[in-house]
Design a protein around this motif. Structure first.
Motif: not given
Length: 291
Positions: A112-119
């Protein structure tokens, strides 16, 4: 200061000091550990037999957000959530991807959402990434090893699954992707920029983890026999060691000790003309299970 107030003040100082020297890691058991006072805040414990153990300085480099390290008698217990604090395309994100495990059914992953460390992936693509995300794993891995590991009379082959724990908290795997399945270009094609991907249990490293160790002497983690593993270079000489055994181990000083001790290195030998296997050899000590 009035005498009654002064006495009360000294009481609380004594109480605070007593509490501080009796505090130890929550992973430890009251039945196993007897804390003792150490110089310069070094963690030292004695077991019921009077054996003294100290926590190696290298453990100070392990990520406290993902790992929990404590002395238990003469052993060190390392517990990790299997996560990391560096970026990766394997963190949860809103981009849908479909991956097909070898011989399996295609799996579509989307969150549902991007994790803060996702690239966004760079070394791989959404198409070739393995199914699953780092934060899908909600368990723990635990390794208990001697605080003073020793070389064994004979070496022991590593198996599938975790064979070590990195300083980030992510587990370390060997050079096999499955039973009698050495890493190949297809498998490596699913790795992110730091040579890791997700698997049946969790995210894990197979190759030199370039997020923090890239052709250097950085501490990588601990192998399941209790010996530490470092990057391709040795701190004692500043260059590639030339006296490594078949497992990439030798005895010398490191940045964490002034006394020579046995430890492993990522071997400076190319694999498939482009990669450096993290740990392709056998255990030279007596391994413990990582559960």
């Amino acid at each position: 200061m009035k005498k009654s107030n002064k006495n009360m003040y000294l009481f609380f100082v004594a109480l605070t000091f007593s509490a501080s020297i009796l505090t130890f890691n929550a992973c430890s058991s009251d039945d196993d550990i007897t804390p003792v006072v150490a110089e310069e805040d070094e963690e030292v414990v004695t077991d019921d037999s009077g054996n003294t153990a100290t926590l190696h300085d290298a453990f100070a480099e392990f990520d406290v957000d993902n790992t929990d390290i404590a002395l238990s008698g003469s052993n060190v217990v390392v517990q990790t959530n299997g996560w990391t604090s560096h970026t990766s395309p394997y963190w949860s994100n809103t981009t849908s991807r479909t991956a097909t495990p070898p011989g399996g059914t295609p799996i579509t992953t989307v969150s549902a959402t991007n994790h803060p460390l996702w690239v966004e992936p760079t070394a791989t693509t959404h198409q070739f990434m393995s199914p699953g995300n780092i934060d899908d794993y909600n368990g723990t891995f635990t390794l208990s090893v001697s605080s003073s590991p020793a070389l064994a009379a004979t070496s022991t082959a590593t198996g599938l699954g975790p064979i070590g724990i990195s300083i980030t908290g992510v587990v370390i795997y060997n050079d096999q992707e499955g039973p009698n399945m050495p890493l190949n270009d297809m498998t490596i094609g699913s790795f992110d920029y730091t040579a890791a991907h997700t698997g049946p249990q969790s995210y894990h490293y197979h190759l030199e983890p370039k997020a923090w160790s890239d052709d250097d002497d950085e501490l990588v983690g601990i192998i399941a026999d209790g010996f530490f593993i470092y990057g391709r270079k040795c701190n004692s000489t500043g260059t590639y060691p030339t006296d490594l055994d078949a497992s990439g181990g030798h005895t010398s000083t490191t940045q964490h000790t002034t006394t020579a001790e046995y430890h492993y290195h990522i071997q400076n030998e190319l694999y498939l003309n482009a990669y450096y296997i993290l740990f392709p050899g056998d255990y030279q000590g007596t391994p413990s299970n990582i559960n």
